[in-house]
Structure formats: C-alpha cells, structure tokens
Motif scaffolding. Structure first.
Motif, PDB file in Angstrom:
ATOM      1  N   ILE A 237      -6.812   0.552   4.337  1.00  0.00           N
ATOM      2  CA  ILE A 237      -5.815  -0.293   3.678  1.00  0.00           C
ATOM      3  C   ILE A 237      -6.566  -1.212   2.725  1.00  0.00           C
ATOM      4  CG2 ILE A 237      -4.283  -2.255   4.123  1.00  0.00           C
ATOM      5  CD1 ILE A 237      -3.509  -0.692   6.739  1.00  0.00           C
ATOM      6  N   THR A 238      -6.223  -1.161   1.419  1.00  0.00           N
ATOM      7  CA  THR A 238      -7.028  -1.888   0.435  1.00  0.00           C
ATOM      8  C   THR A 238      -6.266  -3.017  -0.256  1.00  0.00           C
ATOM      9  OG1 THR A 238      -6.412  -0.147  -1.113  1.00  0.00           O
ATOM     10  CG2 THR A 238      -8.576   0.041  -0.088  1.00  0.00           C
ATOM     11  N   VAL A 239      -4.936  -2.888  -0.318  1.00  0.00           N
ATOM     12  CA  VAL A 239      -4.158  -3.887  -1.057  1.00  0.00           C
ATOM     13  C   VAL A 239      -3.617  -4.925  -0.069  1.00  0.00           C
ATOM     14  CG1 VAL A 239      -2.218  -4.199  -2.645  1.00  0.00           C
ATOM     15  CG2 VAL A 239      -3.447  -2.007  -2.592  1.00  0.00           C
TER      16      VAL A 239
ATOM     17  N   ASN B 169       0.874  -1.179   0.000  1.00  0.00           N
ATOM     18  CA  ASN B 169       0.000   0.000   0.000  1.00  0.00           C
ATOM     19  C   ASN B 169       0.907   1.224   0.000  1.00  0.00           C
ATOM     20  OD1 ASN B 169      -3.109  -0.769   0.799  1.00  0.00           O
ATOM     21  ND2 ASN B 169      -1.591  -2.269   1.492  1.00  0.00           N
TER      22      ASN B 169
END
Ligand SMILES: [Zn+2]
Length: 345
Positions: free
Chosen positions: A85-87, A68
């Motif tokens: 947090i997306t990845v 990220n």
C-alpha cells in the motif's frame, strides 16, 4: 460506517451531513470494495467509523482502498497478493463503541474472504487511524453477550501479546496493566452494564491491547481465530474465548517439555497472579481462572457454531499458516494444534 444498530450513533451523526454506510457482521472483501466505491462516488474527504472492531476495521480498509484504487484482494496478505500500500488513505477517525479489539490504534484491518474461507489482514503503517476517540460512555448500552465476547477478546490479545516471541519492554507494562484491569472489571461490566468504573477500565484495557498489538504479535488462539472466523459465522471474541484456556494449557505443557528455561513460562506465572490477585497462584490456577470466567460469561464451545470433528484437521492446517502463529512462544506441531481445537470443541 455504523454497526447493526445505527440508532446508537444518531446523536453523533446529527451534527454532520455524511454519506452513511452501514455494515453488520465482520467485514469482508466485498463489503470493502463496495464501501470504497461509495466513498469515491460521494467524493468523501474523511471516513469515520462509529462501532465495534468490525466496523472500525471496515472503515480503515475502506479509507485505504478508496485512495489505493484497486481490488482489495490484491493488497490482502496470506490469501491475496500482498501488494504494498503506497498511497496514504483518506483521513480516518475511529470511535469505538465496544471494549475489545483496540482496533482504533492498530495498523491493520482483518477482512474475511468468502472465496477462500479465511480471514486475513490488510496491513500498512499508513493505516493507523488519524484520531481515536475512546469514550467509555459509548459502551454503557452494550448487551452482556457483546460485553463478554469483546472483553474476552481483549483479554486473549493481552495474554497472547505478553507471552509472544515479539514481546518487548515497551508492551510489557501495557499488557500487565491491561490484564489487571480486565481481571477486575470484566465481571462487573458483564453483570451491570452501567458500572462506570468497570466500563472505563474495560475501555482502557481494550486500548492497551491495541497499543500492544501494534508493537508485538499474537499466538495460537488468534492463529485459529483466522480460519474459524473465515469459515463459520461466529463472533471473533467468542472463538477466542472458547480456545483461550486450551491454547494456554498447550503452550505451557510444551514449554515445560521442550524449553523449561523459556521466559514465557515465568510470564504465564505472572498472568496467573494478575488474574487471581493471589501471589501464590500457579500457572494452572491462571488457566482455571480463565475457564471459570468463560463459564460465568456463558461462552459457548466451538460446536455451538456448527464446527465438527471432521473440520479439525483442515482448520489446524490453515491455522498453522496464519500470521499470528509465528509469534506463539514456540511452534506447535499439527498434532498439538488439533489437540487444542479439539479440546475447545
Ligand atoms: Zn482478537
């Protein structure tokens, strides 16, 4: 990632050809920024932390910031922007060498921000380590002081989780077994590091604390540990241990005064029975037991770390805003908070 004594991990890393990154002390935003940069540049596929809770938290944070890409502060809660947090992180493997935080099975990493003088969490379900290798043999060589501080952190966590407003049937059994293990094993592990049964039970109790922590919340002691640990260089477990009996006493007094039917009171009674091993033990006996253990394990008062009367007001204000405080069995006023930290001074 390794801790201050990398030689303890030599036999394990000899089998790999890793990029090694050493961190001593509790992790900061700067350390994570640096570590993520190193992992990106070396093209790392996986992050392995071999060390105590600080090293595991640092590795967890590095694994997530590597993918990220960005400034760690943007993702940090409380003092940062709390950006989601997306990845998914690099696969992360945790190998604890202390028995304390249970960080190998939690979804957050506690980082200090020097700029803000406080500790706060990076948090995401994606941060749960892919693998946790819990081997008590790795704790045999821990010095007594580290055994004491990390073990008392585990005890503080289990007690706070068991009485927290977010306690639930899933964690109750885990907390009860964990508290029982620590009551029987922490003294022997401290006095004789080679005691295999004691080390095994402490490793289990620490793991249980982490499992419970991932499914409930903490309380007033950890609420204080956030600002104290952010401003003063003191081991997290030492701060928790100094505050624990006073946090318990304040909660019990306020519950009796304001909410005498509150279920947490009965939970404090069962904690007393678990710690003392006596069926007729009172809540006070439980608090006294914790106090006596801290004395035997030479836990210094907060003053030893340079904290003074003049700091208490500011610390209490910051503690009131800490995320752990939300799970305390009941909200404490600023005056009550100052009384807790002042008693631990
Ligand atoms: Zn803790």
């Amino acid at each position: 990632m390794t801790g201050a004594s990398p030689e303890r991990t030599e036999s394990l890393v000899a089998e790999l050809s890793p990029e090694t990154f050493r961190a001593s002390g509790e992790p900061t935003v700067d350390l994570v920024r640096d570590g993520a940069w190193r992992a990106q540049n070396a093209g790392c596929d996986v992050v392995i932390s071999i060390g105590g809770g600080s090293v595991i938290d640092a590795g967890k944070a590095i694994a997530i910031i590597t993918t990220n890409v960005g400034e760690p502060l943007e993702f940090l809660e409380t003092v940062g922007k709390g950006r989601a947090i997306t990845v998914p992180p690099l696969p992360f493997i945790a190998v604890p060498t202390t028995a304390g935080t249970g960080s190998e099975v939690t979804r957050n990493a506690v980082l200090g921000s020097t700029e803000h003088g406080v500790k706060a969490s990076l948090r995401s379900p994606l941060m749960l380590p892919r693998v946790a290798v819990v081997d008590p043999e790795l704790t045999y060589g821990l010095p007594p002081e580290v055994t004491a501080f990390t073990g008392l952190d585990a005890l503080t966590q289990l007690i706070e989780l068991y009485v927290s407003v977010r306690a639930n049937p899933l964690i109750d059994a885990i907390c009860v077994t964990g508290i029982e293990h620590i009551a029987n094993a922490l003294r022997p592990a401290y006095h004789n590091g080679a005691d295999r049964d004691a080390r095994r039970d402490m490793a289990l109790a620490s793991l249980f604390g982490g499992l419970a922590l991932a499914n409930a919340g903490l309380g007033v002691v950890h609420g204080f540990a956030a600002p104290l640990g952010g401003q003063w260089k003191a081991p997290h477990g030492a701060l928790c241990a100094a505050l624990l009996p006073h946090g318990m006493a304040a909660n019990v007094a306020e519950l009796r005064a304001r909410a005498p039917q509150h279920p947490a009171l009965e939970r404090y009674s069962s904690i007393a029975r678990l710690l003392t091993g006596r069926s007729e033990a009172s809540v006070e006996d439980g608090i006294d037991w914790v106090r006596a253990l801290s004395e035997e394990l030479r836990v210094p008062a907060l003053r030893a770390w340079g904290i003074t009367e003049a700091d208490l007001q500011g610390v209490a204000e910051k503690a009131a805003k800490a995320s752990s405080m939300l799970a305390n069995p009941l909200p404490l006023t600023e005056e009550e908070l100052i009384a807790v930290v002042s008693a631990a001074l």
